[in-house]
Every structure is written in C-alpha cells, then in structure tokens.
Design a protein around this motif. Structure first.
Motif, short mmCIF file in Angstrom:
data_model
loop_
_atom_site.label_atom_id
_atom_site.label_comp_id
_atom_site.label_asym_id
_atom_site.label_seq_id
_atom_site.Cartn_x
_atom_site.Cartn_y
_atom_site.Cartn_z
N GLN A 142 -15.43 -8.52 -6.00
CA GLN A 142 -14.02 -8.80 -6.26
C GLN A 142 -13.75 -8.86 -7.77
O GLN A 142 -12.75 -8.30 -8.26
N GLU A 143 -14.62 -9.55 -8.51
CA GLU A 143 -14.43 -9.64 -9.96
C GLU A 143 -14.54 -8.27 -10.61
O GLU A 143 -13.73 -7.91 -11.48
N SER A 178 -11.57 -6.07 -9.94
CA SER A 178 -10.44 -6.51 -10.78
C SER A 178 -10.58 -5.95 -12.19
O SER A 178 -9.61 -5.46 -12.78
N GLU A 179 -11.79 -5.99 -12.73
CA GLU A 179 -12.02 -5.46 -14.07
C GLU A 179 -11.85 -3.95 -14.12
O GLU A 179 -11.35 -3.40 -15.11
#
Length: 450
Positions: free
Chosen positions: A328-329, A332-333
C-alpha cells in the motif's frame, strides 16, 4: 537555497551598509524603514529572518512583534534595542524574538547572529524533511508475532522513563530505526527526533556532527554550529550503527550519558542536553569489546534498556500483513492502485527466509510492482527453480579456476559486494561488517574495474 532576510531600520546609512554586508554573506535582503513598509514587505513575501528595530517613525517595533509572530510564527526575529535597555530585550525574548542586539549595532555582530539563525533554520528544515520521509515510508505495522509484541510492550514501558538510554540489537534490516521512531512517538510534547548513521561519516567529522563546534575550531569552522545532541534536547537522538563510533568519541559519549553535559569542539563552556540516546547495531558488541574496538563501560551504560529485535524469519505471522502494508505504501509512492498477491505469491512470502529481513521484503515488493505485469503480484523472484534443491542465485559470489590465496578471495568479494550494491560504498562497508576506512583500504588494494 539562500535565506531571505527583511531588515527593518529607519537609519538609511546603517541599513544600506548592513544590507550590503548581509548580501555578501549570501542572504537575500530587503529593507523596510517603517512599520507600514514592513507590513507591505511581509504581505509580498514571508521572510525566513527579520531584523527588527524598536524605534521606527510610525510605531514601536516591540509592540508590532506579537503581530509579526502571529502572522509568521516560523519566521525568526532578531530585535534591535537601545543601548542598556535590558528590560526591552527581556520583553522581546518573551514576545517571541530569537535574539536581540543593542545599539550601536556592530555589523560583524549582526552578520554572526544572522548566520547562526540561518544555520538553525537549515538544520530544522533538514529535520522536517527527514521526519516527513520517515513518517511516509517507515510506519510501524501492527504485529501478530508474540516475539515482536513483547518487544513493543517493552518499548511502551521504557517510554515512561524520559532519558534512560536504550540499545536496540538485531540483524540488518529488522526495523531498528522504525522502532526508535515508535519509542519517540510514544511520548507527547517533546523535542525533535534526530537520527545519524555513525558509519556514514568520516571519524574526523563525527565529533563536530554530534556535539557541534565553535568558530575557529578547525579550518572550515567559520561560524559556531550546534550539534545533534543539542538539537535533540528534550527529544531523542538515534545513533544507528553505534558500533562504528571511534574509541575517542565513545569516551565523550559516555561522559554525556553519565552527566548530560558536553563541550562543543573547540569550546570551553560546558553545555547540557536532555536528549535521550537510542543506539542500534547489528554487531556483537561483546565481541567488539573483547577485540578492543568498543568500550566496555559504554556498552554497560547504553544497556540500561537492552531490546532484542527479532528477525523476520522468527515473525512468520507478520510477513503477509507487513507485505500488504508495504505494498500500500509503495503503490502510494508510485502513484498506482494497490495490487493484491496471488495465492502462489502468498505461499512464497511465507516460505522464504528473508535473510535481509524487512528491508529485503520491501525491496522485493518494490521490484515486483515495477517489473511484473498482471492483476496480481506473483513474486517470481522468490520462486524455486526447475525442481532443483534451491534456485540458483545469479548474483551469488563464486571463484572459478584453481584454488587462490585467501587474501585474494577476500579482495574479490569486496569488489563483488560493491558491484551488487551499485557502487554505494557506505552500504557495501556495512554489508561486509567493516568500518568505512577499513573498507576503503581493501578497495584500494583491488580497485573495481571500469
């Protein structure tokens, strides 16, 4: 980026001369000669630093100071007061001024104080940027592992003691920096979180970086500078790779841990800081003590709270939840929608030993998100190959031909590790368990081919 400065003074001779000298020092200077001009200048651009005279044609700078602070709370203010007017100076500091100067103002003194304020602003900006990166990339995921839950419960108890040192021990990539930040986050209303990698700087720079220096302490010390110990006062100073600290600096760190006091490099005044020291290493510090590379008394002092961070292979329950959080991180990036794992990918994640721990897991996921196509991640890089006992690692180190002397094999391996890490020398030294100077000597014996 240069520091913007607004000089507010109705003395045309002084303001012109001061503006010229400050511009030569690299400041972007604007001049206002009244409160009206000051308000116009502030509306046009928010300066980093304001030098504010008290007595102006259309008002009192000290009365205007609260308005300025309310409008621009992050702008640093240096107040100029009449000679001997200590009462006004105290009132200015209480109203939010960083410092004050008494008339007649010496240009050199003004330049020195402006430099100091600019240096502090730059350091604060670096800290804010580092904190933003850490908060965005390294949030602590909820753990299901009993071993990790015990570690987190211990940190919660440690957080109730504001200054006692903490030593985080664990393999590389286990998330020691994330745990240090988690410990910091458990306390409210405290100073900054400051981090330094002790293996990332030459020995000659470490003392200045940690404890600061006075002007003239060494050739390039043109101004005094606060060190990280000062910046982290009332907060937390995280010393990553503490086993790489030179012995001479270990003694100074021990003194600080015992007394909370230190001297800047080249300074005579004893200063204090209430920073909590959290140190981390993947080295066996007891073995380093035996080898004479680490002080035994410093190890005892750092070990008031000794926290062992379990490797990822001992936290199997955490692998899938952690992988989903990291995806997820990373999505997002990368600006894309989250991607699920295929059933085969989940099996590979659970069965793979992850010798590089959480860092390796993150790297595997980032590579898969970029290179794999399809509705779900397969993580083919973790798959076993062709029914063989184990997949052949194309990056494995091997030496072909007849037997070679051990020294030659070691030199070849140093070059191999450096190539695998894309020429990043600091990372290669850490991966090999060598101090940076020792790594450079090994490299000089066998320089990489062009």
């Amino acid at each position: 980026m240069s520091t913007s400065l607004l000089l507010v003074d109705d003395d045309r001779t002084f303001s012109s001369l001061a503006a010229s000298m400050l511009s030569q020092e690299g400041f972007r200077v604007r001049v206002a000669r009244s409160l009206h001009e000051t308000r116009v200048a502030l509306a046009a651009e928010a300066p980093d630093l304001v030098v504010l005279d008290r007595r102006l044609p259309d008002g009192d700078g000290l009365v205007f100071l609260p308005e300025l602070r309310a409008q621009l709370p992050t702008t640093v203010v240096l107040m100029v007061t009449a000679h001997g007017d200590i009462e006004s100076a105290v009132e200015a500091i209480r109203a939010g001024a960083r410092d004050y100067l008494s008339k007649p103002v010496e240009i050199d003194d003004l330049v020195m104080r402006a430099r100091r304020a600019a240096s502090d602003l730059q350091l604060q900006e670096r800290l804010r940027q580092a904190e933003s990166v850490l908060e965005g990339r390294h949030r602590l995921a909820e753990s299901r592992s009993p071993a990790m839950q015990r570690t987190l419960q211990m940190l919660e108890r440690i957080a109730t003691t504001p200054r006692s040192p903490v030593l985080l021990l664990g393999e590389t990539g286990t998330g020691k920096a994330v745990l240090a930040r988690h410990l910091y986050a458990l306390r409210q209303k405290q100073g900054a979180f400051v981090q330094i990698n002790c293996a990332a700087l030459p020995d000659t720079m470490m003392e200045s970086e940690l404890f600061g220096h006075e002007r003239g302490a060494f050739t390039d010390a043109k101004t005094a500078r606060r060190g990280l110990v000062e910046l982290a006062s009332d907060g937390l100073l995280f010393l990553d790779e503490v086993g790489e600290l030179p012995l001479a600096l270990q003694a100074k760190l021990l003194t600080f841990l015992d007394k909370g006091a230190f001297r800047r490099l080249g300074g005579m005044t004893e200063l204090t800081s209430t920073a909590r020291i959290v140190a981390a290493t993947n080295k066996d510090l007891e073995a380093e003590v035996t080898a004479g590379r680490f002080r035994e008394d410093l190890l005892f002092r750092l070990s008031v709270f000794r926290v062992d961070v379990p490797p990822l292979r001992e936290r199997r329950e955490d692998v899938l939840p952690l992988a989903r959080t990291l995806v997820q991180e990373l999505c997002s990036e990368l600006g894309r929608r989250p991607v699920p794992f295929s059933p085969a990918a989940e099996e590979r994640l659970v069965s793979y030993p992850f010798p590089g721990n959480v860092r390796e897991l993150r790297n595997v996921l980032e590579r898969a998100l970029v290179l794999e196509v399809g509705p779900a991640l397969e993580l083919q890089s973790l798959a076993k190959g062709g029914g063989a006992p184990a997949a052949v690692d194309p990056n494995a180190f091997s030496v072909s031909g007849p037997p070679r002397p051990l020294d030659e094999v070691e030199r070849l391996y140093v070059r191999h590790v450096l190539e695998q890490l894309g020429g990043r020398r600091m990372e290669a030294a850490r991966a090999l368990g060598l101090s940076y100077p020792t790594f450079l000597r090994r490299l000089e014996e066998n320089p990489p081919s062009e």
